[in-house]
Design an enzyme around this catalytic site. Structure first.
Site, PDB file in Angstrom:
ATOM      1  N   GLY A   1       3.005   2.386  10.643  1.00  0.00           N
ATOM      2  CA  GLY A   1       3.965   3.474  10.483  1.00  0.00           C
ATOM      3  C   GLY A   1       4.691   3.845  11.769  1.00  0.00           C
ATOM      4  O   GLY A   1       5.361   4.870  11.839  1.00  0.00           O
TER       5      GLY A   1
ATOM      6  N   GLU B   1      -5.133  -4.754  10.508  1.00  0.00           N
ATOM      7  CA  GLU B   1      -4.088  -3.755  10.712  1.00  0.00           C
ATOM      8  C   GLU B   1      -4.335  -3.019  12.017  1.00  0.00           C
ATOM      9  O   GLU B   1      -5.148  -2.086  12.053  1.00  0.00           O
ATOM     10  CB  GLU B   1      -4.101  -2.746   9.554  1.00  0.00           C
ATOM     11  CG  GLU B   1      -3.803  -3.365   8.210  1.00  0.00           C
ATOM     12  CD  GLU B   1      -3.167  -2.344   7.257  1.00  0.00           C
ATOM     13  OE1 GLU B   1      -2.180  -2.713   6.611  1.00  0.00           O
ATOM     14  OE2 GLU B   1      -3.631  -1.192   7.182  1.00  0.00           O
TER      15      GLU B   1
ATOM     16  N   HIS C   1      -9.322   1.166   4.843  1.00  0.00           N
ATOM     17  CA  HIS C   1      -8.051   1.350   5.539  1.00  0.00           C
ATOM     18  C   HIS C   1      -8.252   2.310   6.719  1.00  0.00           C
ATOM     19  O   HIS C   1      -9.042   3.251   6.631  1.00  0.00           O
ATOM     20  CB  HIS C   1      -6.999   1.907   4.575  1.00  0.00           C
ATOM     21  CG  HIS C   1      -5.628   1.883   5.158  1.00  0.00           C
ATOM     22  ND1 HIS C   1      -5.173   2.869   6.012  1.00  0.00           N
ATOM     23  CD2 HIS C   1      -4.627   0.973   5.065  1.00  0.00           C
ATOM     24  CE1 HIS C   1      -3.948   2.568   6.390  1.00  0.00           C
ATOM     25  NE2 HIS C   1      -3.589   1.417   5.831  1.00  0.00           N
TER      26      HIS C   1
ATOM     27  N   SER D   1       3.844  -2.044  10.137  1.00  0.00           N
ATOM     28  CA  SER D   1       5.301  -2.128  10.297  1.00  0.00           C
ATOM     29  C   SER D   1       5.873  -3.489   9.893  1.00  0.00           C
ATOM     30  O   SER D   1       6.799  -3.988  10.535  1.00  0.00           O
ATOM     31  CB  SER D   1       5.702  -1.766  11.725  1.00  0.00           C
ATOM     32  OG  SER D   1       5.331  -0.430  12.018  1.00  0.00           O
TER      33      SER D   1
ATOM     34  N   LYS E   1       0.110   4.303  -0.314  1.00  0.00           N
ATOM     35  CA  LYS E   1      -0.457   5.536   0.248  1.00  0.00           C
ATOM     36  C   LYS E   1      -0.170   6.701  -0.703  1.00  0.00           C
ATOM     37  O   LYS E   1      -0.198   6.513  -1.907  1.00  0.00           O
ATOM     38  CB  LYS E   1       0.087   5.745   1.669  1.00  0.00           C
ATOM     39  CG  LYS E   1      -0.087   4.462   2.505  1.00  0.00           C
ATOM     40  CD  LYS E   1       0.188   4.606   3.964  1.00  0.00           C
ATOM     41  CE  LYS E   1      -0.035   3.254   4.650  1.00  0.00           C
ATOM     42  NZ  LYS E   1       0.105   3.319   6.094  1.00  0.00           N
TER      43      LYS E   1
ATOM     44  N   ASN F   1       0.872  -1.175   0.000  1.00  0.00           N
ATOM     45  CA  ASN F   1       0.000   0.000   0.000  1.00  0.00           C
ATOM     46  C   ASN F   1       0.909   1.226   0.000  1.00  0.00           C
ATOM     47  O   ASN F   1       1.516   1.541   1.011  1.00  0.00           O
ATOM     48  CB  ASN F   1      -0.898  -0.015   1.247  1.00  0.00           C
ATOM     49  CG  ASN F   1      -1.702   1.265   1.385  1.00  0.00           C
ATOM     50  OD1 ASN F   1      -1.765   2.080   0.463  1.00  0.00           O
ATOM     51  ND2 ASN F   1      -2.336   1.438   2.539  1.00  0.00           N
TER      52      ASN F   1
ATOM     53  N   GLU G   1      -6.610   4.722   7.755  1.00  0.00           N
ATOM     54  CA  GLU G   1      -6.402   6.148   7.450  1.00  0.00           C
ATOM     55  C   GLU G   1      -7.641   6.747   6.795  1.00  0.00           C
ATOM     56  O   GLU G   1      -7.959   7.918   7.009  1.00  0.00           O
ATOM     57  CB  GLU G   1      -5.148   6.317   6.579  1.00  0.00           C
ATOM     58  CG  GLU G   1      -3.888   6.085   7.415  1.00  0.00           C
ATOM     59  CD  GLU G   1      -2.709   5.502   6.663  1.00  0.00           C
ATOM     60  OE1 GLU G   1      -2.683   5.563   5.423  1.00  0.00           O
ATOM     61  OE2 GLU G   1      -1.806   4.966   7.340  1.00  0.00           O
TER      62      GLU G   1
HETATM   63  P1  13P Z   1       3.385   0.469   7.513  1.00  0.00           P
HETATM   64  O1  13P Z   1       3.863  -0.837   6.935  1.00  0.00           O
HETATM   65  O2  13P Z   1       4.137   1.657   6.985  1.00  0.00           O
HETATM   66  O3  13P Z   1       3.302   0.405   9.007  1.00  0.00           O
HETATM   67  O4  13P Z   1       1.877   0.676   6.988  1.00  0.00           O
HETATM   68  C1  13P Z   1       0.967  -0.358   7.133  1.00  0.00           C
HETATM   69  C2  13P Z   1      -0.260  -0.042   6.374  1.00  0.00           C
HETATM   70  O5  13P Z   1      -1.014   0.846   6.735  1.00  0.00           O
HETATM   71  C3  13P Z   1      -0.521  -0.800   5.145  1.00  0.00           C
HETATM   72  O6  13P Z   1      -1.809  -0.577   4.681  1.00  0.00           O
END
Ligand code: 13P
Length: 249
Positions: free
Chosen positions: A173, A167, A95, A213, A11, A9, A97
């Protein structure tokens, strides 16, 4: 046997040129990976660049969101049929976010999932608890509620075509990966919910990915858990060698 899915992903990262050079560098590094489905989800505008560069490779391309109607006066939105029309195969839905910053709810997740399925896209539907929810012991209530509101209303036939991603928001992150055991516990819980709603066969075949992560140095431990069927990778999917190391765990 559940075939793992390793999805990146991206982003809001990379330009079109950066997207193409990533795929051109990455695809040869995973060309022999038959053990997993490999997916990259760039931004909407970079989908054509990714799809063009991934043609004739074993890398599939997905979007990071989709709208739930086919067309109409919805300024700024993107429909599922317009994604399939350009060769997009997957889509991430719900997601954290999008839930946190853009008002995504279990109800919109549900509508988007049906729209994606109707258009022939493979949805990766996300669930996961926030830090304060984990700390207050509400992980199962939260993930169970997201399952009930966003997924449980699907028919068995629709459900069979989706992938779920767990997640935990506190692991995204932050560099704080859930331990393989913690991730596994929630995966087992979600699979139990699937069993109650859709039956043992559906529960046994549904792929549940872990996200938060994931890095080249922790993917092996995660994938050693029978409950974990792949990963949804953010930051570590932005570099070809790093994401290839994850795919080739
Ligand atoms: P990270 O791997 O950067 O923690 O992000 C995970 C994520 O949100 C994947 O959709």
């Amino acid at each position: 046997m559940r075939k793992p899915v390793l999805a990146g992903n991206w982003k809001m990262h990379k330009t079109a040129a950066e997207t193409s050079s990533f795929v051109e560098a990455f695809a040869p590094m995973v060309a022999h990976a038959k053990h997993a489905e490999i997916v990259i989800c760039p931004t909407f505008v970079n989908l054509p660049a990714a799809i063009g560069s991934a043609r004739s490779t074993n890398v599939e391309i997905g979007a990071q969101d989709v709208f739930w109607l086919k067309e109409g006066a919805y300024t700024g939105e993107i429909s599922a049929p317009s994604l399939t029309a350009i060769g997009c195969r997957w889509v991430i839905i719900g997601h954290s976010e999008r839930r946190q910053y853009f008002g995504e709810t279990d109800e919109t997740v549900f509508k988007k999932t049906i729209a994606a399925l109707d258009a022939g896209l493979k949805p990766i539907v996300c669930v996961g608890e926030r830090l304060e929810e984990r700390e207050s012991g509400a992980t199962e209530t939260v993930c169970g509620g997201q399952f009930t509101g966003g997924i449980a209303g699907l028919t068995l036939e629709q459900f069979a075509k989706i992938v779920i991603a767990y997640e935990p928001v506190w692991a995204i992150g932050t560099g704080k990966t859930a331990t393989p055991e913690i991730a596994s516990d929630t995966h087992r819980f979600v699979r139990g919910e699937i069993r109650k709603r859709f039956g043992a066969e559906a529960a046994g075949s549904c792929r549940i990915l872990y996200g938060g992560s994931v890095k080249p140095d922790n993917i092996k431990g995660l994938m050693a858990q029978p409950e974990i069927d792949g990963a949804l990778v953010g930051g570590a999917s932005l570099d070809p060698a790093s994401f290839a190391a994850i795919v080739n765990f």
